[in-house]
Each structure stands twice: as C-alpha cells, then as structure tokens.
Design an enzyme around this catalytic site. Structure first.
Site, PDB file in Angstrom:
ATOM      1  N   PRO A  27      22.595  23.444 -11.390  1.00 26.34           N
ATOM      2  CA  PRO A  27      24.044  23.619 -11.152  1.00 26.34           C
ATOM      3  C   PRO A  27      24.303  25.055 -10.486  1.00 26.34           C
ATOM      4  O   PRO A  27      24.599  25.878 -11.420  1.00 26.34           O
ATOM      5  CB  PRO A  27      24.470  23.745 -12.767  1.00 26.34           C
ATOM      6  CG  PRO A  27      23.213  24.121 -13.528  1.00 26.34           C
ATOM      7  CD  PRO A  27      22.079  23.761 -12.809  1.00 26.34           C
TER       8      PRO A  27
ATOM      9  N   GLY B 297      26.261  26.239 -21.765  1.00 28.72           N
ATOM     10  CA  GLY B 297      26.001  26.873 -23.118  1.00 28.72           C
ATOM     11  C   GLY B 297      25.459  28.271 -22.735  1.00 28.72           C
ATOM     12  O   GLY B 297      24.801  28.983 -23.552  1.00 28.72           O
TER      13      GLY B 297
ATOM     14  N   TYR C  78      29.152  32.785 -20.228  1.00 33.00           N
ATOM     15  CA  TYR C  78      30.256  31.862 -20.261  1.00 33.00           C
ATOM     16  C   TYR C  78      30.826  31.574 -21.879  1.00 33.00           C
ATOM     17  O   TYR C  78      29.972  32.035 -22.755  1.00 33.00           O
ATOM     18  CB  TYR C  78      30.136  30.645 -19.332  1.00 33.00           C
ATOM     19  CG  TYR C  78      29.997  31.371 -18.121  1.00 33.00           C
ATOM     20  CD1 TYR C  78      30.818  32.285 -17.425  1.00 33.00           C
ATOM     21  CD2 TYR C  78      28.951  30.871 -17.396  1.00 33.00           C
ATOM     22  CE1 TYR C  78      30.340  32.730 -16.248  1.00 33.00           C
ATOM     23  CE2 TYR C  78      28.374  31.302 -16.007  1.00 33.00           C
ATOM     24  CZ  TYR C  78      29.323  32.376 -15.554  1.00 33.00           C
ATOM     25  OH  TYR C  78      29.309  32.771 -14.137  1.00 33.00           O
TER      26      TYR C  78
END
Length: 375
Positions: A28, A175, A179
C-alpha cells in the site's frame, strides 16, 4: 521459470474461500496522485493498474476515512459518497488480471496535516507535538474526546461499506506506521487515563466495527486484513512484548491475514527480552499459522523474494521494487529474473514508468532504494 522460484507462484487459499493466484503482494504505497478532494485521478488509475497486474493481492495506498485523517497531499479518500465512482474504477483496474483488490482504510490521527484538517484541528489519542509528511516543523495535536473516538470507529465502518459498494475484494485496516490505530497502541502517543488508555481497546474496536459491517453487507469471501508495526523508536514506544499482546488479540478475530510493516524483512528486534531475534521469526511463532502473514522489507530481486518466502512468510509484499520495475513478477515467472531492474536510475528515459510525482520523489531521495551510480 527457474525451478527454485516455483513456490512463489503457488496459489494460496484464504480461510474465507478466496484464492490468491501467487504469493506476491503489491504494498500500500503512499502516493500524492489523487485529486484535491481525494477522488481517484486518471494518473492514479494508470499507475495502479501497471503495478497490480501480476500480483496475487494488491493493496491501495492508505485512503483516509474522514477529512480529519488526511495525512498527505493528494491522498485518496474513502470517506464520502462522491468517492464511490472513482473507487469503482480503481477496484476494476486492480482486478483486471485476476488480482484480488484490497483498499487500505486509514486515519492519520496525530500525523494528519493541519492544512487539510478542518480548522487545522489535528487530534490524536493524547496531546503531543509531531512532524507530518514532508514537513520540517512539528505541529501541535490535541487529545480526542470520547465522542470523536467513537466517530472515528464508525468512520472505519462506513469506509468498509463504501469498499463493498465499490467492488473491492477486501479492506486492510491500517494499524501501522505511526497513524491513528498505531498511536492508540503506542505508549508514546497514548497517555490517556480513561478506558481508551488500554493500548488494545481501540484497534479491537475498529476490527469489530469493520467485521460487523462486512458480516452485514458483504459476501462471505470478503477479505479483511490488518497491518501493524512491531516496534517503534520512540520512548516509551511499541515493543515486541506489546506486539505479542496485540497478535494474541488479532488472531482471535475473524481476519483473513496480518501484514507486518518492516523496512527489512530480516530485521532484528531492537530491545527487550527478544533483543537480537528476527522479528519475522517471532511473529510466525506467535501467529502459529492461524492466519497468513504478509512480510515486506527491502526485497529488490527474485532471490530476495525467495529468501523471504523461505523464512516462512507465505505472502511476499513489495513496494519500492514494484515501482522500480512493474514487470518484476512476470520477469521472474518467464525465466528473466536477471533482467529485473532493482536500482533507481535518474537517467532512465522511461523514468521507470512512474508518474512524475513519484519519479520526482525517487529523484529527491524520499524513498531509500539501491541507486545506479552515474558519473
């Protein structure tokens, strides 16, 4: 292909019935390619299609679940109805070649940027001062109220609702990487004395909300994954001891995979009772094959990917390398592993087939990658 690489092209059956065509995963990767309002851009579609085409599982860039969670310029959104049309296009191009498409749902928390958050009101688990993406100076963060925490949890559920409507095969709960969810786990960011001071309460609540949405709205084979960071440099920060507790909670949830965020897949524990032991080895031991683990970190060659797989990790995630060479998987499969481009070369006329924004980021050294030494 060379026989030794054949295991990387075995299919993998997830517990929910989904089948991944091979063991490669597109990471990602953070980008700044979306439109100003967070909707999907044409540049973004072309970029993601080229990187997703050959992997078994592709994960989008971190996509914010509400405006208060925007942590990058040009960050994609999965927070509002007007995002849906672009998200449908994104899911479609990611799935073109049989790849399973997962969207990463994200809230920046304390790392959200004041210029994007309404009224510049950045909030996290506790009051803190921290530096955001691309910034040299820190910004101040206030503690979230209980009502704001509950709303953020609901927003993860709504983002999952949008992902289902958009046609994604699943969502990944972000997670990791400092962040919001990571911040609640971390004793550095979470200094609360109320019930939300429990480092495992918030991540468990988010997982519960996402799973509830999936069970109510999606098919049984909808994928739910969870990404986490096993250690952090802050003091006091997340340790492997705390990560073991998190793993013990996560493996009891109806998740389909876990995804560890590492810069080097063979890295060793920094401190504590597990100091010097490989993080991957510890995680695999604690998970006990109850869920597949995605591993990532400094995989730039086919041999690197094989070495990672032989460590026991069933899914091999690549980010920076698939930016350098979007044909990495196909070259490995067709016996052309020696032709893989594993170094960044700012003199390449094709610019590694990167959008200008990502090309410039590489050229400016924002991503640590092997470099071609040019005179």
């Amino acid at each position: 292909m060379e026989q030794k690489f054949e295991p990387l092209f075995q299919s993998l059956h997830l517990a929910n019935g989904q089948v991944l065509k091979n063991r490669f995963v597109l990471a990602p990767l953070t980008h700044t390619l979306s439109n100003r309002d967070g909707t999907v851009s044409d540049v973004e579609l072309n970029y993601i299609e080229s990187r997703a085409k050959d992997v078994g599982l592709a994960i989008t860039a971190a996509s914010y679940i509400n405006r208060e969670g925007q942590a990058f310029p040009g960050q994609p959104s999965i927070s509002k109805q007007s995002d849906l049309q672009g998200l449908q296009s994104l899911a479609k191009v990611m799935k073109t070649n049989g790849t399973k498409a997962v969207i990463q749902i994200h809230h920046g928390g304390a790392k959200s940027l004041p210029e994007f958050v309404p009224d510049g009101d950045v909030k996290g688990p506790s009051e803190v001062s921290t530096v955001g993406f691309g910034k040299a100076e820190p910004h101040d963060v206030r503690a979230m109220s209980n009502e704001e925490i509950e709303q953020a949890i609901k927003d993860f559920g709504y983002a999952t609702h949008l992902a289902i409507l958009a046609g994604f095969d699943g969502v990944e709960i972000h997670g990791a990487n400092h962040y919001l969810i990571h911040q609640f786990v971390s004793p550095y960011y979470n200094r609360r004395s109320d019930e939300w001071g429990d480092p495992l309460r918030f991540p468990k609540a988010v997982v519960d909300e996402v799973i509830r949405t999936v069970q109510n709205e999606a098919t049984e084979d909808f994928i739910v994954g969870y990404r986490f960071s096993p250690e952090e440099v802050e003091e006091p920060g997340i340790t492997m001891e705390l990560t073991k507790q998190l793993i013990e909670v996560l493996v009891e949830q109806p998740l389909d995979y876990l995804h560890v965020s590492l810069m080097d897949i063979h890295s060793k524990t920094r401190q504590g009772q597990y100091k010097g032991q490989k993080r991957i080895d510890l995680l695999l031991k604690w998970i006990e094959q109850r869920l597949p683990l995605i591993g990532i970190g400094s995989i730039f060659t086919a041999q690197d990917a094989l070495s990672a797989f032989e460590s026991g990790v069933p899914l091999i995630c690549m980010g920076r390398e698939l930016l350098l060479d979007h044909n990495f998987v196909q070259k490995t499969k067709s016996g052309k592993a020696d032709d893989i481009i594993s170094h960044f070369d700012y003199k390449r006329e094709d610019k590694h087939h990167l959008p200008d924004a990502l090309w410039n980021a590489f050229a400016q050294g924002m991503y640590p990658v092997p470099q071609v030494k040019n005179d």
